[in-house]
Design a protein around this motif. Structure first.
Motif, PDB file in Angstrom:
ATOM      1  N   ARG A 147      -7.596  -2.527 -14.277  1.00 54.49           N
ATOM      2  CA  ARG A 147      -6.265  -1.916 -14.242  1.00 54.49           C
ATOM      3  C   ARG A 147      -5.233  -2.879 -13.669  1.00 54.49           C
ATOM      4  N   LEU A 148      -5.571  -3.544 -12.575  1.00 55.19           N
ATOM      5  CA  LEU A 148      -4.627  -4.470 -11.968  1.00 55.19           C
ATOM      6  C   LEU A 148      -4.343  -5.643 -12.892  1.00 55.19           C
ATOM      7  N   THR A 172       0.646  -0.577   1.509  1.00 50.65           N
ATOM      8  CA  THR A 172       1.133   0.797   1.456  1.00 50.65           C
ATOM      9  C   THR A 172       2.654   0.848   1.391  1.00 50.65           C
ATOM     10  N   ARG A 207       3.768   0.066  -2.071  1.00 52.91           N
ATOM     11  CA  ARG A 207       3.517   1.222  -2.945  1.00 52.91           C
ATOM     12  C   ARG A 207       4.587   2.288  -2.767  1.00 52.91           C
ATOM     13  N   ARG A 224      -4.944  -4.925  -3.186  1.00 53.82           N
ATOM     14  CA  ARG A 224      -5.772  -3.728  -3.335  1.00 53.82           C
ATOM     15  C   ARG A 224      -5.070  -2.499  -2.781  1.00 53.82           C
ATOM     16  N   MET A 264      -2.012  -1.136  -5.160  1.00 55.06           N
ATOM     17  CA  MET A 264      -2.330  -0.354  -6.355  1.00 55.06           C
ATOM     18  C   MET A 264      -1.356  -0.630  -7.498  1.00 55.06           C
ATOM     19  N   GLY A 265      -1.049  -1.903  -7.742  1.00 61.59           N
ATOM     20  CA  GLY A 265      -0.183  -2.262  -8.861  1.00 61.59           C
ATOM     21  C   GLY A 265       1.296  -2.274  -8.550  1.00 61.59           C
TER      22      GLY A 265
END
Length: 447
Positions: free
Chosen positions: A129-130, A225, A228, A254, A257-258
């Motif tokens: 996905r990444l 975080t 994100r 990680r 998350m993109g």
């Protein structure tokens, strides 16, 4: 003697059975009976031709068709598509790593070390996905390590041209993976440039005039975080000053998350260069996640030791304020601390383009951030917490402020829309001779 002769006779027997000529003739006649004759010749010179099965005629006709007819048929059907539709048609090739191959270990050593990573300009991405998000955003791949060919076939074919594809054992990927459950594919990419990246259209359409400045954030999980949350709130860009953890570290990737491929990230900035990456007339606000008690103490004493989230950079190195507390209490060094207006986080602070500074939990924000906030007419945004609680997590404080800014901008947008609707309603009322029609009906006509 008789037994010896019997043994010799047994040894001289042929190993294969002898086939008689009569047996061969019988088999030949059986095969002849199984054949389907094309013509039958009778003694009276009468010839009877056998009719073929209509179901087998097209197959026979196709088999008897010459190469000339087949070429004509292909010309009628049209040429084949020139664009390869499968991985095999594209002509891509991959290498298989032999036992003891050092390519994976040498590359992993480079990308897992920040000095080597910055020198080589390469990053490591792990997971399908990444990697797919990075390719969609325009990141340039260099090498792919994979354990199964199906993982490579899932990626866009046009993005794999000129990329080194190396198949390795899953155990080798597992040894170098940072994931609890490795996905069997790793990619080495050139370090992305935010100017050349192609961010999602939906993300650009919902971008807010709010920038985020990370000051001395050293925890990879917190930074991931925060990135994100910045992407989720629609932050315009994220600036990382020197002293922050690398945004392209595997742990940050990680945790993000993109998000690295949804919001522009500018890394390793000096404070002198921060204003160059902000819009004109931007007001900088410093997040104050201290409690009300600490806030009251700081306002009464005005000592730097009470501002636990302030870090001094005057000598260009870190200082512990406990060591300088005596000098600060004497009033010799109180002039260097900027005086900023304190306001609640839910007050209106999004009138102009805004930038929010989030400091690390250990050392807090720097003096340069306070000076920048003072020079731009900003202030300190207080997030009140229960007395006795030390402070909030940096990622939590950033999320609260960013989504609060999003809420304020949405309220302003709704107010502007309501004002426009009211103005149009007044105009339509004049057209109706001063009689106001039904509001719902009027709103439907205006929209």
């Amino acid at each position: 003697m008789a037994a010896l002769v019997k043994r010799v006779g047994w040894a001289t027997r042929p190993l294969l059975p002898v086939v008689q000529a009569s047996d061969l003739d019988a088999r030949r006649w059986v095969r002849a009976l199984r054949r389907s004759p094309v013509k039958v010749l009778f003694p009276s010179d009468e010839v009877v031709e056998r009719k073929l099965d209509p179901r087998k005629q097209p197959q026979k006709a196709a088999a008897e068709a010459g190469p000339r007819e087949q070429r004509q048929k292909q010309q009628i059907q049209g040429p084949a598509s020139q664009t390869p539709s499968t991985w095999e048609e594209s002509g891509l090739r991959y290498d298989k790593a032999f036992p003891g191959d050092k390519r994976l270990s040498s590359v992993m050593t480079i990308v897992k070390s920040r000095p080597f990573r910055e020198k080589q300009g390469k990053i490591l991405l792990e997971g399908r996905r990444l990697i797919a998000d990075a390719l969609k955003a325009g990141a340039v791949p260099k090498v792919f390590f994979f354990s199964r060919l199906e993982y490579i076939k899932e990626l866009p074919i046009e993005k794999l041209k000129g990329v080194s594809l190396i198949k390795v054992k899953f155990e080798d990927i597992k040894d170098w993976s940072d994931l609890v459950t490795p996905q069997g594919i790793m990619g080495i990419f050139a370090k992305p440039d935010h100017v050349k990246m192609t961010y999602p259209e939906t993300q650009l359409r919902h971008t807010l005039p709010i920038s985020l400045i990370c000051d001395n954030l050293r925890d990879p999980g917190n930074l991931g975080t925060i990135l994100r949350s910045a992407a989720g709130a629609g932050c315009s860009k994220v600036l990382l000053t020197k002293g922050c953890v690398d945004a392209w570290e595997p742990k940050v990737l990680r945790a993000g998350m993109g998000a690295h491929f949804q919001v522009p990230i500018i890394n390793n900035l000096d404070w002198e260069a921060v204003p160059d990456h902000l819009p004109a007339d931007t007001r900088v606000y410093v997040a104050d996640n201290c409690g009300l008690y600490v806030q009251a103490q700081a306002q009464r004493s005005n000592k730097a030791s009470d501002y636990g989230w302030v870090r001094d950079h005057r000598p260009l190195k870190f200082h512990e304020y406990e060591e300088e507390e005596e000098d600060l209490e004497s009033g010799a060094s109180q002039d260097w601390l900027p005086e900023l207006e304190v306001q609640s986080y839910d007050s209106d602070w999004t009138e102009a383009p805004a930038a929010v500074v989030i400091g690390g939990e250990t050392h807090g924000v720097s003096l340069e951030s306070l000076q920048l906030a003072e020079s731009t007419g900003g202030g300190r945004l207080l997030i009140p917490i229960v007395p006795g609680v030390d402070s909030l997590n940096s990622a939590m404080a950033a999320s609260i402020l960013l989504f609060e800014g999003k809420r304020q901008l949405r309220v302003k947008t709704d107010q502007v829309t309501e004002e426009r609707l009211s103005w149009r309603a007044e105009v339509l009322c004049q057209d109706f001779g001063g009689q106001a029609p039904d509001r719902l009906h009027l709103s439907a006509r205006v929209v």
